[in-house]
Design a protein around this motif. Structure first.
Motif, PDB file in Angstrom:
ATOM      1  N   VAL A 283      50.034  20.566  12.752  1.00 49.80           N
ATOM      2  CA  VAL A 283      49.759  19.384  13.562  1.00 49.80           C
ATOM      3  C   VAL A 283      49.987  19.729  15.029  1.00 49.80           C
ATOM      4  O   VAL A 283      50.932  20.442  15.374  1.00 49.80           O
ATOM      5  CB  VAL A 283      50.648  18.185  13.145  1.00 49.80           C
ATOM      6  CG1 VAL A 283      52.126  18.462  13.392  1.00 49.80           C
ATOM      7  CG2 VAL A 283      50.209  16.907  13.839  1.00 49.80           C
ATOM      8  N   LYS A 284      49.089  19.244  15.895  1.00 53.03           N
ATOM      9  CA  LYS A 284      49.212  19.496  17.323  1.00 53.03           C
ATOM     10  C   LYS A 284      48.811  18.247  18.117  1.00 53.03           C
ATOM     11  O   LYS A 284      47.744  17.673  17.922  1.00 53.03           O
ATOM     12  CB  LYS A 284      48.312  20.668  17.749  1.00 53.03           C
ATOM     13  CG  LYS A 284      48.830  22.032  17.335  1.00 53.03           C
ATOM     14  CD  LYS A 284      50.128  22.375  18.053  1.00 53.03           C
ATOM     15  CE  LYS A 284      50.670  23.716  17.662  1.00 53.03           C
ATOM     16  NZ  LYS A 284      51.947  24.024  18.362  1.00 53.03           N
ATOM     17  N   ILE A 285      49.698  17.847  19.023  1.00 57.83           N
ATOM     18  CA  ILE A 285      49.436  16.709  19.905  1.00 57.83           C
ATOM     19  C   ILE A 285      48.550  17.163  21.061  1.00 57.83           C
ATOM     20  O   ILE A 285      48.780  18.227  21.654  1.00 57.83           O
ATOM     21  CB  ILE A 285      50.757  16.138  20.438  1.00 57.83           C
ATOM     22  CG1 ILE A 285      51.583  15.562  19.279  1.00 57.83           C
ATOM     23  CG2 ILE A 285      50.505  15.076  21.498  1.00 57.83           C
ATOM     24  CD1 ILE A 285      52.993  15.170  19.664  1.00 57.83           C
ATOM     25  N   LYS A 286      47.555  16.371  21.374  1.00 58.85           N
ATOM     26  CA  LYS A 286      46.642  16.703  22.473  1.00 58.85           C
ATOM     27  C   LYS A 286      47.404  16.688  23.792  1.00 58.85           C
ATOM     28  O   LYS A 286      48.069  15.707  24.117  1.00 58.85           O
ATOM     29  CB  LYS A 286      45.492  15.700  22.506  1.00 58.85           C
ATOM     30  CG  LYS A 286      44.465  15.948  23.605  1.00 58.85           C
ATOM     31  CD  LYS A 286      43.361  14.915  23.511  1.00 58.85           C
ATOM     32  CE  LYS A 286      42.347  15.067  24.624  1.00 58.85           C
ATOM     33  NZ  LYS A 286      41.249  14.085  24.509  1.00 58.85           N
ATOM     34  N   PRO A 287      47.334  17.760  24.564  1.00 60.09           N
ATOM     35  CA  PRO A 287      48.037  17.805  25.849  1.00 60.09           C
ATOM     36  C   PRO A 287      47.619  16.646  26.763  1.00 60.09           C
ATOM     37  O   PRO A 287      46.439  16.331  26.872  1.00 60.09           O
ATOM     38  CB  PRO A 287      47.605  19.148  26.441  1.00 60.09           C
ATOM     39  CG  PRO A 287      47.229  19.974  25.261  1.00 60.09           C
ATOM     40  CD  PRO A 287      46.635  19.018  24.270  1.00 60.09           C
ATOM     41  N   GLY A 288      48.590  16.025  27.381  1.00 58.27           N
ATOM     42  CA  GLY A 288      48.308  14.935  28.314  1.00 58.27           C
ATOM     43  C   GLY A 288      48.126  13.583  27.667  1.00 58.27           C
ATOM     44  O   GLY A 288      48.016  12.572  28.367  1.00 58.27           O
ATOM     45  N   SER A 289      48.096  13.520  26.332  1.00 60.64           N
ATOM     46  CA  SER A 289      47.868  12.238  25.653  1.00 60.64           C
ATOM     47  C   SER A 289      49.166  11.485  25.371  1.00 60.64           C
ATOM     48  O   SER A 289      49.141  10.371  24.867  1.00 60.64           O
ATOM     49  CB  SER A 289      47.119  12.462  24.333  1.00 60.64           C
ATOM     50  OG  SER A 289      47.971  13.057  23.367  1.00 60.64           O
ATOM     51  N   LYS A 290      50.312  12.098  25.664  1.00 60.82           N
ATOM     52  CA  LYS A 290      51.625  11.505  25.441  1.00 60.82           C
ATOM     53  C   LYS A 290      51.863  11.128  23.987  1.00 60.82           C
ATOM     54  O   LYS A 290      52.586  10.190  23.679  1.00 60.82           O
ATOM     55  CB  LYS A 290      51.811  10.278  26.343  1.00 60.82           C
ATOM     56  CG  LYS A 290      51.773  10.608  27.827  1.00 60.82           C
ATOM     57  CD  LYS A 290      51.983   9.384  28.687  1.00 60.82           C
ATOM     58  CE  LYS A 290      51.954   9.751  30.169  1.00 60.82           C
ATOM     59  NZ  LYS A 290      52.171   8.563  31.042  1.00 60.82           N
ATOM     60  N   ILE A 294      46.124  13.170  18.266  1.00 60.20           N
ATOM     61  CA  ILE A 294      46.717  14.243  17.469  1.00 60.20           C
ATOM     62  C   ILE A 294      45.668  14.824  16.527  1.00 60.20           C
ATOM     63  O   ILE A 294      44.870  14.093  15.944  1.00 60.20           O
ATOM     64  CB  ILE A 294      47.893  13.707  16.625  1.00 60.20           C
ATOM     65  CG1 ILE A 294      48.881  12.928  17.501  1.00 60.20           C
ATOM     66  CG2 ILE A 294      48.594  14.829  15.891  1.00 60.20           C
ATOM     67  CD1 ILE A 294      49.889  12.116  16.704  1.00 60.20           C
ATOM     68  N   ILE A 295      45.700  16.134  16.362  1.00 62.12           N
ATOM     69  CA  ILE A 295      44.847  16.769  15.366  1.00 62.12           C
ATOM     70  C   ILE A 295      45.734  17.443  14.329  1.00 62.12           C
ATOM     71  O   ILE A 295      46.825  17.936  14.640  1.00 62.12           O
ATOM     72  CB  ILE A 295      43.880  17.788  16.002  1.00 62.12           C
ATOM     73  CG1 ILE A 295      42.753  18.130  15.017  1.00 62.12           C
ATOM     74  CG2 ILE A 295      44.596  19.047  16.480  1.00 62.12           C
ATOM     75  CD1 ILE A 295      41.525  18.693  15.662  1.00 62.12           C
TER      76      ILE A 295
END
Length: 347
Positions: A283-290, A294-295
């Protein structure tokens, strides 16, 4: 009529999925299993099976190179970097710690762990001078944490290093360990390190690496069997984090396999139980999305959330991917069985 309806339904599904995928390109094909990747200098770098290490240029995939970290056929599921070098540790004992210089790709074995239980699950730099890695516990069930000191080219046992400063060893429960799934069951933000465990117990271990204070938090994640628990975690800041996983022996099972925290890992809330695509390995949080976007990927799907992990949409049925990483706000690189691919999303 029934066949026409089924065909129409399938076409509509493809249209729905493709609304978020602009392009999907495989940039590496090789006989390799890749579970750890890093981005540097416009390239995706990887470590994998048969001691293979290399890169593929994201803009010009024909520009690629692969070397062997060892003459032995070692398996790698970890990869980390600082400004000067990459570092990788093979799974299983003896565990060799390799340093690969970024300038000339020269390889040095800086340390070897000969403990029979050595099995390093993840590896991450917390700043440019210090990295943290951990292994499955020995018979005494103490979690084996190590500091990597790049300037000294040395590895120092976390517990030995900090005993005189009052650090208490972290003891795991019987049947509790971590999964070397995608080099992402360890995360950090600021001075905090979070480690996710699974198996008989699935818990979060939080450590402040400056004060050496440690905390262990229970989670409502699926657990109890050796194949169950958290496989991957990510944090957007020092408060919000997400964990995914499940049961790799039951890929379709989707109960209590996603959870989020808003208090730095102390408490966790189950999300989308029974309403997601099943087992997830990264799992990785989209940078800048706070934390909002998430993908996550599993062995059989790619899924996306745009509401802090509360609801999920399967955007592709792609199989055989184990690890992913955001390149930018619209691009994700994925790697796994015999391939590395680049997916561009549109919103």
């Amino acid at each position: 009529m029934k066949k026409m309806f089924t065909l129409l339904f399938s076409v509509l599904n493809l249209i729905v999925f493709s609304q978020q995928i602009e392009s999907f390109e495989t940039i590496l094909n090789d006989k390799i299993s890749i579970r750890a990747i890093e981005l540097f200098d416009g390239k995706v770098w990887y470590s994998g099976t048969d001691s293979k290490f290399g890169f593929v240029d994201l803009k010009n995939p024909k520009n690629q190179k692969q070397i062997k970290l060892s003459e032995k056929k070692l398996q790698f599921r970890t990869l980390a970097q600082n400004k000067d070098a990459f570092y990788a540790i093979n799974i299983e004992s003896p565990a060799h710690f390799f340093r690969i210089d970024k300038k000339d790709l020269s390889v040095v074995n800086i340390y070897t762990d000969t403990l029979k239980t050595a099995f390093y699950d993840a590896f991450i730099f917390v700043n440019d001078e210090h990295a943290v890695t951990f292994s499955d516990p020995a018979k005494d069930l103490n979690l084996k944490l190590s500091f990597i000191m790049p300037k000294l080219n040395s590895v120092l046992d976390f517990n030995t290093l900090t005993k005189r400063e009052g650090f208490n060893s972290i003891k795991l429960n019987e049947g509790e360990a971590a999964f070397a799934a995608s080099n992402t069951n360890i995360a950090h933000y600021g001075t905090n390190i979070w480690i996710a465990t699974g198996g008989k117990n699935s818990r979060i271990i939080k450590i402040d690496y400056t004060t050496l204070k440690s905390y262990i938090y229970k989670t409502p994640f699926i657990q109890g069997e050796s194949s169950q628990g958290m496989y991957s975690i990510d944090f957007s800041d020092d408060k919000f984090g997400i964990a995914v996983g499940g049961d790799y022996t039951k890929q379709e099972a989707n109960i209590n396999n996603i959870a989020t925290t808003n208090d730095s890992g102390e408490t966790w809330q189950i999300q989308a139980s029974g309403k997601n695509a099943g087992y997830m390995t990264c799992v990785k949080i989209k940078p800048g999305s706070k934390g909002k976007e998430i993908i996550a990927i599993g062995d059989k799907h790619i899924s996306y959330s745009s509401d802090f992990g509360k609801t999920w949409k399967k955007i592709a049925d792609e199989k055989g991917f184990y690890v992913c990483k955001w390149v930018d706000k619209n691009t994700v690189v994925l790697a796994g069985k015999d391939k590395i691919s680049v997916m561009k999303l549109k919103f």
